[in-house]
Design a protein around this motif. Structure first.
Motif, PDB file in Angstrom:
ATOM      1  N   ILE A   1     -62.770  48.844  48.205  1.00  0.00           N
ATOM      2  CA  ILE A   1     -62.576  47.408  48.461  1.00  0.00           C
ATOM      3  C   ILE A   1     -61.097  47.039  48.421  1.00  0.00           C
ATOM      4  O   ILE A   1     -60.579  46.353  49.316  1.00  0.00           O
ATOM      5  N   LEU A   2     -60.410  47.502  47.383  1.00  0.00           N
ATOM      6  CA  LEU A   2     -58.986  47.185  47.246  1.00  0.00           C
ATOM      7  C   LEU A   2     -58.174  47.795  48.385  1.00  0.00           C
ATOM      8  O   LEU A   2     -57.224  47.181  48.885  1.00  0.00           O
ATOM      9  N   LEU A   3     -58.550  49.001  48.798  1.00  0.00           N
ATOM     10  CA  LEU A   3     -57.852  49.653  49.901  1.00  0.00           C
ATOM     11  C   LEU A   3     -58.037  48.868  51.195  1.00  0.00           C
ATOM     12  O   LEU A   3     -57.083  48.691  51.962  1.00  0.00           O
ATOM     13  N   ALA A   4     -59.246  48.372  51.436  1.00  0.00           N
ATOM     14  CA  ALA A   4     -59.512  47.582  52.641  1.00  0.00           C
ATOM     15  C   ALA A   4     -58.708  46.283  52.623  1.00  0.00           C
ATOM     16  O   ALA A   4     -58.128  45.884  53.644  1.00  0.00           O
ATOM     17  N   LEU A   5     -58.656  45.613  51.467  1.00  0.00           N
ATOM     18  CA  LEU A   5     -57.891  44.367  51.361  1.00  0.00           C
ATOM     19  C   LEU A   5     -56.395  44.611  51.558  1.00  0.00           C
ATOM     20  O   LEU A   5     -55.712  43.839  52.242  1.00  0.00           O
ATOM     21  N   ALA A   6     -55.892  45.706  50.965  1.00  0.00           N
ATOM     22  CA  ALA A   6     -54.471  46.027  51.118  1.00  0.00           C
ATOM     23  C   ALA A   6     -54.135  46.351  52.563  1.00  0.00           C
ATOM     24  O   ALA A   6     -53.105  45.912  53.093  1.00  0.00           O
ATOM     25  N   ALA A   7     -54.997  47.121  53.221  1.00  0.00           N
ATOM     26  CA  ALA A   7     -54.757  47.488  54.624  1.00  0.00           C
ATOM     27  C   ALA A   7     -54.768  46.251  55.512  1.00  0.00           C
ATOM     28  O   ALA A   7     -53.913  46.103  56.401  1.00  0.00           O
ATOM     29  N   ASP A   8     -55.711  45.352  55.278  1.00  0.00           N
ATOM     30  CA  ASP A   8     -55.777  44.128  56.076  1.00  0.00           C
ATOM     31  C   ASP A   8     -54.526  43.280  55.871  1.00  0.00           C
ATOM     32  O   ASP A   8     -53.980  42.718  56.830  1.00  0.00           O
ATOM     33  N   GLY A   9     -54.063  43.188  54.624  1.00  0.00           N
ATOM     34  CA  GLY A   9     -52.849  42.422  54.349  1.00  0.00           C
ATOM     35  C   GLY A   9     -51.618  43.023  55.009  1.00  0.00           C
ATOM     36  O   GLY A   9     -50.796  42.304  55.592  1.00  0.00           O
ATOM     37  N   LEU A  10     -51.479  44.343  54.939  1.00  0.00           N
ATOM     38  CA  LEU A  10     -50.327  45.010  55.557  1.00  0.00           C
ATOM     39  C   LEU A  10     -50.351  44.866  57.079  1.00  0.00           C
ATOM     40  O   LEU A  10     -49.302  44.651  57.709  1.00  0.00           O
ATOM     41  N   LEU A  11     -51.535  44.979  57.668  1.00  0.00           N
ATOM     42  CA  LEU A  11     -51.639  44.801  59.119  1.00  0.00           C
ATOM     43  C   LEU A  11     -51.339  43.365  59.521  1.00  0.00           C
ATOM     44  O   LEU A  11     -50.791  43.116  60.599  1.00  0.00           O
ATOM     45  N   GLY A  12     -51.687  42.419  58.651  1.00  0.00           N
ATOM     46  CA  GLY A  12     -51.325  41.031  58.915  1.00  0.00           C
ATOM     47  C   GLY A  12     -49.813  40.836  58.925  1.00  0.00           C
ATOM     48  O   GLY A  12     -49.273  40.120  59.772  1.00  0.00           O
ATOM     49  N   LEU A  13     -49.136  41.478  57.978  1.00  0.00           N
ATOM     50  CA  LEU A  13     -47.674  41.423  57.962  1.00  0.00           C
ATOM     51  C   LEU A  13     -47.081  42.082  59.195  1.00  0.00           C
ATOM     52  O   LEU A  13     -46.097  41.582  59.775  1.00  0.00           O
ATOM     53  N   LEU A  14     -47.672  43.210  59.616  1.00  0.00           N
ATOM     54  CA  LEU A  14     -47.204  43.892  60.821  1.00  0.00           C
ATOM     55  C   LEU A  14     -47.390  43.004  62.048  1.00  0.00           C
ATOM     56  O   LEU A  14     -46.503  42.936  62.916  1.00  0.00           O
ATOM     57  N   GLU A  15     -48.516  42.318  62.115  1.00  0.00           N
ATOM     58  CA  GLU A  15     -48.761  41.416  63.244  1.00  0.00           C
ATOM     59  C   GLU A  15     -47.709  40.306  63.289  1.00  0.00           C
ATOM     60  O   GLU A  15     -47.180  39.970  64.353  1.00  0.00           O
ATOM     61  N   GLY A  16     -47.387  39.741  62.118  1.00  0.00           N
ATOM     62  CA  GLY A  16     -46.371  38.697  62.066  1.00  0.00           C
ATOM     63  C   GLY A  16     -45.008  39.207  62.503  1.00  0.00           C
ATOM     64  O   GLY A  16     -44.289  38.532  63.249  1.00  0.00           O
ATOM     65  N   TRP A  17     -44.657  40.411  62.064  1.00  0.00           N
ATOM     66  CA  TRP A  17     -43.357  40.990  62.444  1.00  0.00           C
ATOM     67  C   TRP A  17     -43.296  41.256  63.936  1.00  0.00           C
ATOM     68  O   TRP A  17     -42.283  40.954  64.590  1.00  0.00           O
ATOM     69  N   LEU A  18     -44.368  41.808  64.491  1.00  0.00           N
ATOM     70  CA  LEU A  18     -44.390  42.083  65.929  1.00  0.00           C
ATOM     71  C   LEU A  18     -44.338  40.792  66.737  1.00  0.00           C
ATOM     72  O   LEU A  18     -43.665  40.730  67.772  1.00  0.00           O
ATOM     73  N   SER A  19     -45.026  39.763  66.259  1.00  0.00           N
ATOM     74  CA  SER A  19     -45.018  38.480  66.971  1.00  0.00           C
ATOM     75  C   SER A  19     -43.617  37.887  66.998  1.00  0.00           C
ATOM     76  O   SER A  19     -43.163  37.382  68.029  1.00  0.00           O
ATOM     77  N   ARG A  20     -42.924  37.947  65.863  1.00  0.00           N
ATOM     78  CA  ARG A  20     -41.552  37.422  65.811  1.00  0.00           C
ATOM     79  C   ARG A  20     -40.628  38.245  66.706  1.00  0.00           C
ATOM     80  O   ARG A  20     -39.757  37.695  67.394  1.00  0.00           O
TER      81      ARG A  20
END
Length: 221
Positions: A190-209
């Motif tokens: 569960i924690l791994l899934a939450l961490a992965a989702d959070g990191l991918l969210g940060l990656l999405e924000g960086w790519l969008s910028r």
């Protein structure tokens, strides 16, 4: 609770090993799925023979309907046990969400924007890289994030064919009736899934910028 913390303290090397195996299983599968599904989705957008699209989506969707244990069992005679069949099975499960979101994301781009880019002399490749890809990025990343969470969850079953991972703690805990092992494997996933989702969210924000700062895209729009 004391028993749980004692287990963590005493068995942390085994827990770290299981976590490492789970990471390899999950992210190898998602990476392979992304490398195949995103380009394939783009190709299908530009494909003029629509029945080919239907066949590709049917096959990708077919993998989603096969139960996880059944697919793993099917692959054992072909690839044996261990990491290889597990990664292949998880890779097949990852295709459909990423493929569908890529396809829908590219199709959602306003045709007027593409016509304007074409009038400015943009080639198809330039339109894809500078316009369609940035504008469809939220769709693609959404597919990748959803897939990653699912794959991390499904990867717990890989332990049944000797691939290890956090699922091994769960299966072993069930075998010897130790709730601390089951709890550690489940909470770890569960924690791994939450961490992965959070990191991918940060990656999405960086790519969008990054894409937003692309002058080629701004000029085309």
């Amino acid at each position: 609770m004391d028993t749980f913390w004692s287990f963590i303290t005493e068995r942390y090397p085994d827990i770290l090993k299981a976590l490492q195996e789970h990471l390899v299983l999950s992210f190898s599968s998602v990476l392979l799925g992304t490398m195949i599904a995103v380009p394939l989705g783009i190709l299908l957008v530009y494909n003029r023979i629509k029945w080919i699209n239907n066949i590709v989506f049917f096959i990708a969707n077919l993998f989603q309907t096969v139960p996880s244990l059944a697919l793993l069992a099917i692959l054992i005679p072909l690839l044996g046990i261990g990491m290889k069949p597990a990664i292949l099975a998880l890779f097949l499960y990852s295709l459909m969400p990423i493929l569908r979101n890529t396809y829908d994301g590219f199709n959602s781009v306003d045709k007027g924007v593409l016509d304007s880019a074409k009038g400015m002399g943009y080639s198809t490749a330039q339109s894809i890289l500078r316009i369609q890809l940035p504008l469809s990025l939220p769709y693609i990343m959404s597919g990748i994030r959803i897939t990653t969470v699912y794959i991390i969850s499904w990867a717990t079953l890989a332990s049944l064919i000797g691939a290890g991972g956090l699922g091994q703690l769960i299966v072993s805990g069930l075998g010897v009736n130790k709730s601390e092992m089951i709890f550690t494997g489940g909470i770890g996933a569960i924690l791994l899934a939450l961490a992965a989702d959070g990191l991918l969210g940060l990656l999405e924000g960086w790519l969008s910028r990054r894409y937003h700062q692309n002058p080629g895209r701004d000029a085309a729009i």
